[in-house]
Design an enzyme around this catalytic site. Structure first.
Site, short mmCIF file in Angstrom:
data_model
loop_
_atom_site.label_atom_id
_atom_site.label_comp_id
_atom_site.label_asym_id
_atom_site.label_seq_id
_atom_site.Cartn_x
_atom_site.Cartn_y
_atom_site.Cartn_z
N MET A 18 -39.54 16.18 -118.76
CA MET A 18 -40.96 16.32 -118.40
C MET A 18 -41.61 17.75 -118.86
O MET A 18 -43.01 17.76 -118.88
CB MET A 18 -40.73 16.45 -116.87
CG MET A 18 -40.91 14.80 -116.28
SD MET A 18 -40.56 14.90 -114.51
CE MET A 18 -39.29 15.22 -114.16
N ASN A 90 -41.19 24.42 -114.29
CA ASN A 90 -40.47 23.46 -114.65
C ASN A 90 -38.86 23.37 -114.84
O ASN A 90 -38.35 22.50 -114.69
CB ASN A 90 -40.99 22.50 -115.75
CG ASN A 90 -40.45 21.40 -116.11
OD1 ASN A 90 -40.41 20.26 -115.53
ND2 ASN A 90 -39.64 21.37 -117.25
N TYR A 154 -28.34 20.97 -105.94
CA TYR A 154 -29.70 20.67 -106.35
C TYR A 154 -30.65 20.42 -105.17
O TYR A 154 -31.83 20.96 -105.31
CB TYR A 154 -29.70 19.35 -107.13
CG TYR A 154 -30.84 19.02 -107.82
CD1 TYR A 154 -31.39 19.60 -109.17
CD2 TYR A 154 -31.49 17.86 -107.37
CE1 TYR A 154 -32.37 19.02 -109.50
CE2 TYR A 154 -32.82 17.57 -108.00
CZ TYR A 154 -33.20 18.16 -109.13
OH TYR A 154 -34.54 17.63 -109.70
N ILE A 187 -37.24 9.76 -112.48
CA ILE A 187 -38.16 9.94 -113.60
C ILE A 187 -36.80 9.91 -114.95
O ILE A 187 -35.90 10.25 -114.93
CB ILE A 187 -38.83 11.29 -113.74
CG1 ILE A 187 -39.42 11.85 -112.62
CG2 ILE A 187 -39.84 11.00 -115.15
CD1 ILE A 187 -40.39 11.00 -111.89
N THR A 189 -35.70 10.90 -117.95
CA THR A 189 -35.71 12.03 -118.81
C THR A 189 -34.28 12.18 -119.16
O THR A 189 -33.11 11.33 -118.65
CB THR A 189 -36.25 13.25 -118.14
OG1 THR A 189 -35.23 13.62 -117.12
CG2 THR A 189 -37.65 13.02 -117.48
N THR A 192 -31.65 12.46 -116.24
CA THR A 192 -31.41 11.11 -115.72
C THR A 192 -30.87 10.19 -116.45
O THR A 192 -30.48 9.08 -116.03
CB THR A 192 -32.50 10.66 -114.89
OG1 THR A 192 -33.57 10.64 -115.62
CG2 THR A 192 -32.79 11.66 -113.70
P1 NAD Z 1 -34.43 17.77 -118.70
O1 NAD Z 1 -32.87 18.06 -118.24
O2 NAD Z 1 -34.56 16.40 -119.15
O3 NAD Z 1 -35.02 18.81 -119.38
C1 NAD Z 1 -34.90 20.17 -118.80
C2 NAD Z 1 -35.40 21.34 -119.73
O4 NAD Z 1 -35.21 22.53 -119.16
C3 NAD Z 1 -34.50 21.18 -121.00
O5 NAD Z 1 -35.21 21.40 -122.14
C4 NAD Z 1 -33.53 22.37 -120.99
O6 NAD Z 1 -33.08 23.24 -121.93
C5 NAD Z 1 -34.27 23.55 -120.16
N1 NAD Z 1 -33.81 24.40 -119.37
C6 NAD Z 1 -32.62 24.24 -118.29
N2 NAD Z 1 -32.04 25.44 -118.03
C7 NAD Z 1 -32.95 26.27 -118.42
C8 NAD Z 1 -33.12 27.54 -118.28
N3 NAD Z 1 -32.04 28.35 -117.68
N4 NAD Z 1 -34.03 28.24 -118.78
C9 NAD Z 1 -34.96 27.82 -119.56
N5 NAD Z 1 -34.73 26.26 -119.95
C10 NAD Z 1 -33.85 25.64 -119.15
O7 NAD Z 1 -35.12 17.63 -117.07
P2 NAD Z 1 -36.29 17.00 -116.60
O8 NAD Z 1 -35.75 15.45 -115.93
O9 NAD Z 1 -37.41 16.70 -117.38
O10 NAD Z 1 -36.78 17.81 -115.29
C11 NAD Z 1 -37.65 18.86 -115.43
C12 NAD Z 1 -37.71 19.49 -113.93
O11 NAD Z 1 -38.15 18.26 -113.02
C13 NAD Z 1 -36.36 20.14 -113.39
O12 NAD Z 1 -37.01 21.00 -112.69
C14 NAD Z 1 -35.94 19.02 -112.48
O13 NAD Z 1 -35.05 19.53 -111.34
C15 NAD Z 1 -37.30 18.12 -111.96
N6 NAD Z 1 -36.81 16.75 -111.56
C16 NAD Z 1 -36.61 15.77 -112.32
C17 NAD Z 1 -36.40 14.61 -112.13
C18 NAD Z 1 -35.89 13.50 -112.69
O14 NAD Z 1 -35.67 12.41 -112.21
N7 NAD Z 1 -35.55 13.70 -114.03
C19 NAD Z 1 -36.86 14.09 -110.90
C20 NAD Z 1 -37.44 15.09 -109.88
C21 NAD Z 1 -37.59 16.58 -110.34
#
Ligand code: NAD
Length: 250
Positions: A18, A90, A154, A187, A189, A192
Site C-alpha cells: 500500500m 504507513n 500487531y 488487503i 499486498t 498478506t
Molecule cells: P507490506 O509488507 O506489503 O509493505 C510494507 C513496507 O514497509 C515494505 O516496503 C517494507 O520494506 C516497509 N517497512 C517495513 N518495516 C520498515 C521499517 N522499519 N522502516 C521502513 N520501512 C519499513 O505491507 P502492506 O500490506 O502494504 O501494509 C502497509 C501498512 O498497512 C502497514 O502499516 C500494515 O500494518 C497496514 N495494514 C495492512 C493490511 C493488509 O491486509 N495488507 C491491513 C491493514 C493494515
C-alpha cells in the site's frame, strides 16, 4: 487530477504494497512525494515509476523505527523542499502469533516499527509542518478496532496507533495540522500474500467476515489516504476511515 497539487508528501514503507500505491496516487494527483523505506531497490523503483509517469518523487533510505534516520529524513526534506504538507505513516510489520506465544523481542520488534515509528515520524515532521499546517495520516488497521486470532502484538500496536492519532489531533490542531487514521481490512499486498494466496482454509478464515468476495485492492485504500491528504477533508480531524468491505459491520 491535481487534488494535492503543490503539496509535499512523505510516505513511509513506500517500496511495496500500500505504501507504493499511496505514493503513486499522491504523485499522480500533483504532490512531490518523498518515498522512504528500508528496501532501497524497491523504493527507487517506485520513484522511477512515478518519474516515468511524469510525477515528482525522491527516495530516502529509512528505518522508521530509528530516531537518527528520522532526523535525516526531516533534514533532507527541509533542504530539498523546505516544508512538508502530508505525512503518511504507513510502514508496518506483522508477526503472526497470539500474544501469549509472542517472545518479548518479537513484541518489541512490532511495537518499534508500528508504534514507535509513527511517534518518531510525528515528532520529526511536526517542525516541518507547523508553519503552514498539514495532514498526518496514520495507517492503522481494522485490527486496531476489533480483535482477531494470531496477531497479539500487531493488534495491540494498531490499537495504539488509533488512539495516538486522536491524542495528536487534540495537540496539533493549534498548528493547523489535521491527524487521522486509516483502517484497512484485508488487503492484497506482499504482507498478506501467504494468507490470501495460501490454502483454502486460511483464505476462508481471513476473508470470512468481509462482505465482498474479494480482498481489497491497495489502490482502494490509497483513495482514502488521498482524501485525508487533500483539502477535500479540511474539517475531518481526529477520526478514522475504515476501508474494509464491510468486515467490521458483520
Ligand atoms: P507490506 O509488507 O506489503 O509493505 C510494507 C513496507 O514497509 C515494505 O516496503 C517494507 O520494506 C516497509 N517497512 C517495513 N518495516 C520498515 C521499517 N522499519 N522502516 C521502513 N520501512 C519499513 O505491507 P502492506 O500490506 O502494504 O501494509 C502497509 C501498512 O498497512 C502497514 O502499516 C500494515 O500494518 C497496514 N495494514 C495492512 C493490511 C493488509 O491486509 N495488507 C491491513 C491493514 C493494515
Amino acid at each position: 487530477m491535481d487534488r494535492v497539487k503543490g503539496k509535499v508528501a512523505l510516505v513511509t514503507g513506500g517500496a511495496m504494497g500500500m505504501g507504493k500505491t499511496h505514493s503513486e496516487t499522491l504523485a499522480a494527483e500533483g504532490a512531490m512525494v518523498f518515498v522512504t523505506d528500508l528496501n532501497e531497490e524497491g523504493g527507487k523503483a517506485v520513484v522511477k515509476g512515478i518519474q516515468d509517469a511524469g510525477g515528482k518523487a525522491e527516495f530516502i533510505k529509512h528505518n522508521a523505527s530509528s530516531e537518527a534516520d528520522w532526523a535525516n529524513v526531516a533534514a533532507t526534506i527541509k533542504a530539498k523542499a523546505g516544508k512538508l504538507d502530508v505525512l503518511v505513516n504507513n510502514a508496518g510489520i506483522l508477526i503472526l502469533k497470539p500474544a501469549h506465544e509472542t517472545e518479548p523481542d518479537e513484541w518489541d520488534q512490532v511495537f518499534n516499527v508500528n508504534v514507535k515509528g509513527v511517534y518518531l515520524g510525528i515528532r520529526a515532521c511536526v517542525p516541518l509542518m507547523k508553519d503552514a499546517g498539514g495532514s498526518i495520516v496514520n495507517i492503522s488497521s481494522i485490527y486496531g478496532i476489533v480483535g482477531a486470532p494470531m496477531a497479539g502484538a500487531y493488534i495491540a500496536s494498531k490499537g495504539a496507533v488509533r488512539l495516538m492519532t486522536k491524542s495528536c489531533a487534540v495537540d496539533l490542531i493549534q498548528y493547523g495540522i489535521r491527524v487521522n487514521s486509516v483502517h484497512p481490512g484485508v488487503i492484497d499486498t506482499p504482507m498478506t500474500k501467504d494468507l490470501l494466496h495460501g490454502d483454502l482454509e486460511t483464505r476462508t478464515a481471513i476473508m470470512g467476515a468481509t462482505l465482498f468476495d474479494r480482498p481489497c485492492r491497495p489502490e482502494e485504500v490509497s483513495q482514502a489516504v488521498l482524501f485525508l491528504a487533500s483539502d477535500d477533508s479540511s474539517f475531518v480531524h481526529g477520526t478514522e476511515i475504515v476501508v474494509d468491505g464491510g468486515y467490521t459491520a458483520n
